[in-house]
Design an enzyme around this catalytic site. Structure first.
Site, PDB file in Angstrom:
ATOM      1  N   CYS A 254      11.025  66.854  20.930  1.00 34.35           N
ATOM      2  CA  CYS A 254      12.435  67.270  20.817  1.00 34.35           C
ATOM      3  C   CYS A 254      13.202  66.625  21.965  1.00 34.35           C
ATOM      4  CB  CYS A 254      12.582  68.788  20.817  1.00 34.35           C
ATOM      5  SG  CYS A 254      11.485  69.630  19.647  1.00 34.35           S
ATOM      6  N   ALA A 255      13.064  65.295  22.057  1.00 35.38           N
ATOM      7  CA  ALA A 255      13.450  64.533  23.251  1.00 35.38           C
ATOM      8  C   ALA A 255      14.936  64.210  23.350  1.00 35.38           C
ATOM      9  CB  ALA A 255      12.653  63.231  23.301  1.00 35.38           C
ATOM     10  N   ALA A 256      15.642  64.122  22.226  1.00 37.75           N
ATOM     11  CA  ALA A 256      17.053  63.701  22.279  1.00 37.75           C
ATOM     12  C   ALA A 256      17.871  64.715  23.083  1.00 37.75           C
ATOM     13  CB  ALA A 256      17.603  63.563  20.865  1.00 37.75           C
ATOM     14  N   PRO A 257      18.837  64.231  23.876  1.00 43.27           N
ATOM     15  CA  PRO A 257      19.338  62.850  23.997  1.00 43.27           C
ATOM     16  C   PRO A 257      18.628  61.984  25.032  1.00 43.27           C
ATOM     17  CG  PRO A 257      20.790  64.326  25.193  1.00 43.27           C
ATOM     18  CD  PRO A 257      19.705  65.188  24.603  1.00 43.27           C
ATOM     19  N   GLY A 259      17.506  62.936  28.370  1.00 41.02           N
ATOM     20  CA  GLY A 259      17.606  63.256  29.797  1.00 41.02           C
ATOM     21  C   GLY A 259      16.260  63.535  30.428  1.00 41.02           C
ATOM     22  N   LYS A 260      15.412  64.278  29.704  1.00 37.63           N
ATOM     23  CA  LYS A 260      14.105  64.630  30.269  1.00 37.63           C
ATOM     24  C   LYS A 260      13.122  63.463  30.147  1.00 37.63           C
ATOM     25  CE  LYS A 260      15.075  69.423  29.165  1.00 37.63           C
ATOM     26  NZ  LYS A 260      16.264  69.138  28.335  1.00 37.63           N
ATOM     27  N   ASP A 303       8.751  65.166  13.023  1.00 40.44           N
ATOM     28  CA  ASP A 303       8.880  66.616  12.950  1.00 40.44           C
ATOM     29  C   ASP A 303       7.785  67.230  13.815  1.00 40.44           C
ATOM     30  OD1 ASP A 303       8.820  69.323  12.235  1.00 40.44           O
ATOM     31  OD2 ASP A 303       9.377  68.930  10.154  1.00 40.44           O
ATOM     32  N   CYS A 375      16.888  76.262  26.235  1.00 37.77           N
ATOM     33  CA  CYS A 375      18.149  76.564  26.939  1.00 37.77           C
ATOM     34  C   CYS A 375      18.738  77.843  26.339  1.00 37.77           C
ATOM     35  CB  CYS A 375      19.128  75.394  26.881  1.00 37.77           C
ATOM     36  SG  CYS A 375      19.529  74.820  25.228  1.00 37.77           S
TER      37      CYS A 375
END
Length: 429
Positions: A254-257, A259-260, A303, A375
């Protein structure tokens, strides 16, 4: 040269797309901002974000000023009046200019016959402003949150709910992440001082710096060179906790956008990082961020519930799962969340999170580390989620983040600190 567009009508259309069509402001605004100046772009953002931040108060005021609401095709003019009220209450725009531009918005929206009505409502508000705002403080619109969310926050945080609402209703602080491949944090703070930008370091997160007064990124020393990234302090805490090492196989799910993803590579530039997200469109942002910072990672669409389809039998030393969530910890950055989310979404999101963490757990090597992060500030997505996972998996050991009885670490939004964020660090024994 006079502008050929009317910002108030654009703001009303954006708000309509959020409230009537269920689109997020971050998806709607870029298209609407394309042909307007930088200065007006900032004002448009202020009108949209500000109006959505205090929506219940503006709605209540309109109810006092109008016999019946504007509905159907006229709904956008209801939002135009809201934008007018927001300017009169919360901005330093001279009232005559706010009124003139807002009323002119009716012409741009092809209903010039409504100009008199809109002008009348706004002028009536001016006459009654002090009385109306005093009365607004004494009803639930004062909290500026939908009733279902207010109830959940009160239940979860009986001693802190008021502070959470206050933080949610404020403009967010601007946090930077210093790229340690270029400068130490103390070196970059010195560069900011030389540029007359006041800033302070975060007491816990090693790369985080808060600007005392937010500024445009093009004023930041070395932004285009990749010396620094805009990222909330709490989001930076994920990678501090993950503690990536050079040479490791690391999955950012779940990498987008991105930052991590980029933070992992700044911390461990020789790590082998796979960045995966289900949204192909948002993955383009990951690639842009990697390019700006001159970092390399494998980026794939996938997914999280079906990892075999995008990584086969590959296993990882560390996994960062920034799970899809209600985003109730970042309301101050995205006030539209309050009006796009529904109470029923929370259990659906908790189910999705459970499916993803179950599917991805076999992809972690023995001795490996999984950091689960959201978050969100809601226990169903956080402590309860991790407690249930630990119960199902005796080989999963919580470390550095709470106890089995009270799993995870919950950050709450704070005016001078990071957003609301939850972390759980788990080792596979």
């Amino acid at each position: 040269m006079k502008n050929t567009y009317n910002l108030r009508s654009i703001a009303a259309k954006a708000i309509s797309q959020v409230l009537d069509q269920g689109q997020s402001l971050s998806a709607v605004l870029p298209e609407l901002q394309k042909n307007i100046s930088d200065k007006d772009r900032a004002l448009l953002q202020e009108l949209c974000f500000g109006t959505l931040r205090v929506l219940p108060q503006l709605e209540w005021c309109i109810q006092q000023l109008m016999a019946r609401p504007m509905t159907g095709k006229q709904r956008v003019f209801h939002y135009l009046i809201m934008v007018g009220l927001y300017q009169l209450i919360y901005t330093r725009i001279p009232p005559h200019a706010a009124l003139a531009e807002t009323v002119e918005g009716a012409t741009v929206l092809k209903r010039p016959q409504l100009k008199g009505l809109i002008n009348g409502v706004l002028r009536q508000f001016q006459r009654q402003q002090v009385e109306l705002l005093e009365r607004a403080v004494n009803n639930d619109s004062h909290y500026l949150h939908p009733s279902w969310l207010l109830a959940r926050i009160k239940q979860a945080y009986p001693a802190q709910w008021q502070q959470i609402l206050d933080a949610n209703n404020q403009r967010p602080p601007m946090w930077l992440r210093v790229n340690r491949q270029h400068h130490s944090r103390s070196e970059y703070l010195e560069l900011l001082t030389q540029a007359d930008i006041n800033a302070e370091p975060h007491p816990i997160y090693r790369d985080a710096v808060r600007l005392i007064t937010p500024c445009a990124v093009n004023h930041l020393p070395g932004f285009e060179l990749g010396w620094v990234t805009v990222q909330d302090a709490s989001a930076q805490g994920c990678v501090d906790l993950l503690d990536p090492q050079n040479g490791e196989q690391i999955l950012d799910l779940c990498a987008a956008p991105g930052g991590k993803t980029t933070h992992i590579l700044e911390a461990a530039p020789k790590a082998h990082v796979l960045a995966v997200d289900i949204d192909e469109q948002r993955l383009s942002r990951v690639k842009e961020n990697l390019q700006r910072l001159q970092l390399q990672a494998v980026v794939r669409v996938g997914d999280g519930r079906a990892p075999d389809t995008w990584c086969g039998d590959q296993q990882f030393d560390r996994i960062l799962l920034d799970a899809p969530c209600s985003a109730t910890g970042v309301i101050r950055r995205h006030p539209d969340i309050k009006w796009l989310r529904r109470d029923r979404d929370i259990s659906e999101l908790a189910q999705l999170q459970s499916e993803i963490i179950e599917a991805i757990w076999p992809k972690l090597k023995h001795g490996g580390v999984l950091v689960y992060a959201t978050c969100s500030i809601l226990p169903e997505e956080n402590q309860q989620q991790i407690a249930a996972f630990l119960q199902r998996h005796p080989e999963a050991q919580l470390t550095e983040t709470g106890t089995t009885a009270a799993p995870g670490k919950q950050n709450l939004p704070h005016p001078e600190d990071g957003d609301g964020f939850f972390y759980a660090k788990i080792i596979k024994k």
